[in-house]
Scaffold this active site. Structure first.
Site, PDB file in Angstrom:
ATOM      1  N   ASP A  79       0.842  -1.198   0.000  1.00  0.00           N
ATOM      2  CA  ASP A  79       0.000   0.000   0.000  1.00  0.00           C
ATOM      3  C   ASP A  79       0.878   1.249   0.000  1.00  0.00           C
ATOM      4  O   ASP A  79       2.056   1.192   0.363  1.00  0.00           O
ATOM      5  CB  ASP A  79      -0.913  -0.006   1.241  1.00  0.00           C
ATOM      6  CG  ASP A  79      -2.077   0.973   1.111  1.00  0.00           C
ATOM      7  OD1 ASP A  79      -2.185   1.654   0.071  1.00  0.00           O
ATOM      8  OD2 ASP A  79      -2.884   1.057   2.052  1.00  0.00           O
ATOM      9  N   ALA A  81       1.192   5.625   0.999  1.00  0.00           N
ATOM     10  CA  ALA A  81       1.014   6.423   2.219  1.00  0.00           C
ATOM     11  C   ALA A  81       1.045   7.896   1.842  1.00  0.00           C
ATOM     12  O   ALA A  81       1.558   8.279   0.782  1.00  0.00           O
ATOM     13  CB  ALA A  81       2.113   6.120   3.226  1.00  0.00           C
ATOM     14  N   ASP A  82       0.497   8.701   2.727  1.00  0.00           N
ATOM     15  CA  ASP A  82       0.547  10.158   2.533  1.00  0.00           C
ATOM     16  C   ASP A  82       1.782  10.756   3.200  1.00  0.00           C
ATOM     17  O   ASP A  82       2.297  11.777   2.742  1.00  0.00           O
ATOM     18  CB  ASP A  82      -0.731  10.789   3.100  1.00  0.00           C
ATOM     19  CG  ASP A  82      -1.950  10.249   2.385  1.00  0.00           C
ATOM     20  OD1 ASP A  82      -2.039  10.443   1.166  1.00  0.00           O
ATOM     21  OD2 ASP A  82      -2.794   9.593   3.028  1.00  0.00           O
ATOM     22  N   LYS A  92      -2.054   7.739   6.596  1.00  0.00           N
ATOM     23  CA  LYS A  92      -2.750   7.226   5.431  1.00  0.00           C
ATOM     24  C   LYS A  92      -4.205   7.701   5.466  1.00  0.00           C
ATOM     25  O   LYS A  92      -4.678   8.178   6.481  1.00  0.00           O
ATOM     26  CB  LYS A  92      -2.722   5.690   5.417  1.00  0.00           C
ATOM     27  CG  LYS A  92      -1.322   5.138   5.191  1.00  0.00           C
ATOM     28  CD  LYS A  92      -1.298   3.632   5.022  1.00  0.00           C
ATOM     29  CE  LYS A  92      -2.368   3.077   4.167  1.00  0.00           C
ATOM     30  NZ  LYS A  92      -2.449   3.673   2.800  1.00  0.00           N
ATOM     31  N   GLY A  93      -4.879   7.548   4.339  1.00  0.00           N
ATOM     32  CA  GLY A  93      -6.293   7.898   4.306  1.00  0.00           C
ATOM     33  C   GLY A  93      -6.616   9.064   3.396  1.00  0.00           C
ATOM     34  O   GLY A  93      -7.776   9.497   3.316  1.00  0.00           O
ATOM     35  N   GLU A 101      -7.829  -0.401   4.791  1.00  0.00           N
ATOM     36  CA  GLU A 101      -6.365  -0.528   4.703  1.00  0.00           C
ATOM     37  C   GLU A 101      -5.795  -1.013   6.036  1.00  0.00           C
ATOM     38  O   GLU A 101      -4.900  -1.859   6.075  1.00  0.00           O
ATOM     39  CB  GLU A 101      -5.755   0.824   4.313  1.00  0.00           C
ATOM     40  CG  GLU A 101      -6.105   1.216   2.879  1.00  0.00           C
ATOM     41  CD  GLU A 101      -5.681   2.621   2.500  1.00  0.00           C
ATOM     42  OE1 GLU A 101      -5.602   2.893   1.294  1.00  0.00           O
ATOM     43  OE2 GLU A 101      -5.444   3.465   3.385  1.00  0.00           O
ATOM     44  N   LYS A 119       6.944  11.945   0.179  1.00  0.00           N
ATOM     45  CA  LYS A 119       6.149  11.462   1.328  1.00  0.00           C
ATOM     46  C   LYS A 119       6.993  11.308   2.592  1.00  0.00           C
ATOM     47  O   LYS A 119       6.458  11.094   3.680  1.00  0.00           O
ATOM     48  CB  LYS A 119       5.522  10.108   0.989  1.00  0.00           C
ATOM     49  CG  LYS A 119       4.684  10.067  -0.284  1.00  0.00           C
ATOM     50  CD  LYS A 119       3.409  10.814  -0.110  1.00  0.00           C
ATOM     51  CE  LYS A 119       2.489  10.814  -1.317  1.00  0.00           C
ATOM     52  NZ  LYS A 119       2.057   9.536  -1.781  1.00  0.00           N
TER      53      LYS A 119
HETATM   54  C1  5RP Z   1      -5.613   5.926   0.541  1.00  0.00           C
HETATM   55  C2  5RP Z   1      -4.219   6.029   1.010  1.00  0.00           C
HETATM   56  C3  5RP Z   1      -3.144   6.154  -0.018  1.00  0.00           C
HETATM   57  O1  5RP Z   1      -2.228   5.132   0.164  1.00  0.00           O
HETATM   58  C4  5RP Z   1      -2.471   7.487   0.132  1.00  0.00           C
HETATM   59  O2  5RP Z   1      -3.448   8.510   0.043  1.00  0.00           O
HETATM   60  C5  5RP Z   1      -1.387   7.691  -0.931  1.00  0.00           C
HETATM   61  O3  5RP Z   1      -1.964   7.836  -2.175  1.00  0.00           O
HETATM   62  P1  5RP Z   1      -1.102   8.068  -3.494  1.00  0.00           P
HETATM   63  O4  5RP Z   1      -0.368   6.818  -3.751  1.00  0.00           O
HETATM   64  O5  5RP Z   1      -2.168   8.368  -4.548  1.00  0.00           O
HETATM   65  O6  5RP Z   1      -0.202   9.242  -3.283  1.00  0.00           O
HETATM   66  O7  5RP Z   1      -3.918   6.009   2.178  1.00  0.00           O
HETATM   67  O8  5RP Z   1      -6.526   5.924   1.601  1.00  0.00           O
END
Ligand code: 5RP
Length: 215
Positions: A79, A81-82, A92-93, A101, A119
């Site tokens: 996954d 992350a932000d 995240k989120g 998640e 990030k």
């Molecule tokens: C979704 C998340 C994503 O993993 C997070 O927002 C990162 O997204 P991106 O890969 O588009 O930058 O937590 O709920």
């Protein structure tokens, strides 16, 4: 930045083993992982998906999507992350998929987080912290979060999660104790889940680049 996301997403394929059921996150970085997973779909047993968005992407590539209850414990979860701190704790989120998640991360032996370099932060909190709430508790939870953290909760108006709930984004935080804050906010009635992944942090972080860095 999408090139870095692509490189991180494709590198995560190294962790996929034959016959696996793969836990799959949500977002634009994960979209590259799903694309790469599609190329080896005959080698895996299927996926457990963290969102309707990822489910649609997986099905479109012919990857079977399994129910989390039927799949049981997973070997691998991939996954995005932000935000990611040096201890592999995450916010995240951003895509509102945090609850599913979190469930898959908890069910998985190894959580591989794929990010672009933007990030990475020394301290979590610059990215507004998403909190999924039961709709009737929105205002109560916002008041409690303000009192407990001093951060400003903002309702992500118009967004309904896959679980039928709402999101508060908490601005102006500097999270010195992510495990403590995650634990504390989890106690507020009406909170479904908090976008801090500190109690169950990532095990491996792949930072996209040429070449990708594995932390
Ligand atoms: C979704 C998340 C994503 O993993 C997070 O927002 C990162 O997204 P991106 O890969 O588009 O930058 O937590 O709920």
């Amino acid at each position: 930045m999408s090139e870095a996301k692509r490189l991180a997403g494709e590198k995560a394929i190294d962790y996929v083993q034959d016959g696996m059921i793969v836990g799959v996150g949500t977002g634009s970085t994960v979209a590259y992982f799903i694309e790469a997973l599609g190329r080896i779909r005959d080698r895996i047993a299927g996926a457990v998906s963290s969102s309707e968005q990822s489910t649609a992407r997986l099905l479109a590539l012919g990857i079977e999507v399994l129910d989390a209850n039927a799949a049981g414990p997973l070997k691998l979860y991939v996954d995005g992350a932000d935000e990611c701190d040096p201890h592999k704790r995450l916010i995240k989120g951003g895509g509102a998929a945090l609850t599913r998640e979190k469930i898959i991360a908890e069910a998985s032996e190894t959580f591989v987080c794929i990010v672009d370099p933007a990030k990475q932060v020394p301290v979590l909190g610059r990215f507004p912290l998403p909190v999924e709430v039961i709709p009737m508790a929105r205002s109560l939870v916002a008041r409690r979060i303000l009192a407990l953290t001093g951060g400003q909760p903002v309702w992500r108006d118009g967004v309904v999660t896959d679980n039928g709930n709402w999101i508060l984004d908490v601005h102006n935080l500097s999270i010195a104790d992510p495990v403590g804050m995650e634990t504390e906010l989890n106690q507020i009635p009406g909170v479904v889940s908090v976008g801090l992944f500190a109690r169950r942090a990532a095990d491996i972080v792949i930072v996209g680049g040429e070449p990708p860095r594995v932390l």
